[in-house]
Motif scaffolding. Structure first.
Motif, PDB file in Angstrom:
ATOM      1  N   LYS A 169       0.826  -1.219   0.000  1.00  0.00           N
ATOM      2  CA  LYS A 169       0.000   0.000   0.000  1.00  0.00           C
ATOM      3  C   LYS A 169       0.854   1.261   0.000  1.00  0.00           C
ATOM      4  O   LYS A 169       1.897   1.312   0.652  1.00  0.00           O
ATOM      5  CB  LYS A 169      -0.918   0.004   1.230  1.00  0.00           C
ATOM      6  N   THR A 184       0.329   5.383   0.816  1.00  0.00           N
ATOM      7  CA  THR A 184      -0.569   6.385   1.394  1.00  0.00           C
ATOM      8  C   THR A 184      -0.008   7.774   1.126  1.00  0.00           C
ATOM      9  O   THR A 184       1.131   8.075   1.506  1.00  0.00           O
ATOM     10  CB  THR A 184      -0.711   6.182   2.917  1.00  0.00           C
ATOM     11  N   GLU A 187      -3.543  10.736  -6.795  1.00  0.00           N
ATOM     12  CA  GLU A 187      -4.668   9.907  -7.234  1.00  0.00           C
ATOM     13  C   GLU A 187      -4.518   9.508  -8.701  1.00  0.00           C
ATOM     14  O   GLU A 187      -4.842   8.377  -9.092  1.00  0.00           O
ATOM     15  CB  GLU A 187      -5.979  10.658  -7.001  1.00  0.00           C
ATOM     16  N   GLU A 200      -2.320  -1.075  -3.482  1.00  0.00           N
ATOM     17  CA  GLU A 200      -3.421  -0.358  -2.832  1.00  0.00           C
ATOM     18  C   GLU A 200      -3.023   1.088  -2.588  1.00  0.00           C
ATOM     19  O   GLU A 200      -1.867   1.381  -2.249  1.00  0.00           O
ATOM     20  CB  GLU A 200      -3.779  -1.040  -1.514  1.00  0.00           C
ATOM     21  N   ASP A 240      -4.317   4.856  -0.691  1.00  0.00           N
ATOM     22  CA  ASP A 240      -5.256   5.695   0.052  1.00  0.00           C
ATOM     23  C   ASP A 240      -4.573   7.015   0.381  1.00  0.00           C
ATOM     24  O   ASP A 240      -3.395   7.232   0.045  1.00  0.00           O
ATOM     25  CB  ASP A 240      -5.787   4.999   1.312  1.00  0.00           C
TER      26      ASP A 240
END
Length: 332
Positions: free
Chosen positions: A164, A166, A186, A196, A198
């Protein structure tokens, strides 16, 4: 043999760089160290704390190891460290925060890698006085700088099997500058569907890291937030004495201790060399010297777990030379 620029630095810098050189040699890596000096100790002779020959050496060798550097007061530089990053366009500040066996921390599961944008934001240094009673600083955020740091974070995650990424921001308040950083992150994330993604508001991110550090993997942040969050993570893993760092671009790499020069203990054989040594481990991995890097990292872990030969900042009474010798013994 590798040709590597060595900047011993100020204060405890010469002591910890000497220690690291000895340990790298013990691990079987042959290095020709090209020694160049920067910081307070060259100011009188060179007229600047950052002589051009330092930058030339890094450009030539493409890899450097840097001890802590003091910026002399009134030198014209806000920071020699910042100047090196900006003059060489080292746009990635890489700060892994991984708990080592035996490290002085109450946490158990933390293995976060921080990608801090290194060239703009408030650290661009565009500020001025407005009359006598107000000061103004301009925050610069560009699509180019945002995209390349975010892409570097995703490429790292992909290469190292991280799950992930972030992105950290304050776009709820700073809607244009941090809004641009967030929207670029994004967009880039869409190119990496296997990772992933976020995003978190920076104040919430700090709370989350203290409460649930195991939930995070790779963080990518603008300059100021990266500076703050990377030190927060250093505190979670045991302090700056066990925290490595690097400044990178697509061609050059400068590996550094992230702590200060500690002039109060300079020359007293009291300094902890582990932070710079872990930065050297990053350097060895960068050079694909994986076996030597593993040997050194394992040796550090053994020394921390046994807790018999530790410097004062780690709760012991050992000298720099003693912990150096103990790490070499573990390697052998």
């Amino acid at each position: 043999m590798y040709n590597i620029t060595l900047i011993p630095g100020d204060g405890i810098g010469p002591e910890v760089t000497k220690s690291v050189r000895e340990i790298i040699a013990a691990a079987g890596v042959d290095v020709n160290w090209e020694i160049v000096n920067a910081g307070a100790n060259v100011m009188e002779e060179e007229g600047t704390p950052l002589p051009e020959k330092v930058l030339d050496s890094i450009k030539k060798n493409q890899v450097a190891l840097k001890g802590p550097i003091t910026t002399p007061v009134g030198s014209g530089f806000r920071s020699v460290n910042v100047a090196i990053r900006q003059k060489l366009d080292l746009y990635i500040n890489l700060r892994p925060a991984k708990i080592l066996p035996g490290a002085p921390t109450q946490f158990e599961n933390l293995d976060v890698v921080i990608f801090r944008e290194n060239t703009e934001g408030l650290y661009a240094g565009i500020e001025h006085m407005v009359g006598d009673d107000a000061a103004e600083s301009i925050k610069i955020t560009t699509r180019k700088a945002s995209e390349r740091i975010v892409r570097a974070a995703f490429e790292y995650a992909k290469k190292h099997n991280r799950d992930k990424v972030t992105a950290v921001h304050k776009a709820n308040i700073l809607k244009l500058t941090d809004g641009l950083f967030k929207s670029v992150a994004e967009e880039v994330a869409q190119d990496y569907p296997e990772v992933e993604f976020d995003n978190k508001i920076v104040d919430n991110m700090c709370m989350q890291l203290v409460q649930y550090p195991e939930d995070y993997d790779v963080l990518v942040l603008p300059n100021l937030y990266g500076d703050i969050v990377s030190d927060l993570c250093a505190g979670l893993i045991g302090g700056l004495g066990v925290t490595p760092g690097a400044n990178l671009n697509d061609e050059l790499a400068v590996f550094e201790a992230v702590h200060g020069s500690a002039p109060d203990i300079a020359g007293e054989d009291k300094a902890n060399p582990i932070a710079l040594l872990l930065s050297a481990v990053l350097m060895l991995r960068y050079l694909d010297e994986t076996q030597a890097a593993d040997k050194i990292e394992d040796a550090i872990g053994q020394v921390l777990v046994e807790a018999e030969v530790l410097t004062a900042d780690l709760g012991g009474q050992a000298k720099t030379t003693e912990i150096t010798e103990e790490i070499i013994n573990k390697i052998n």
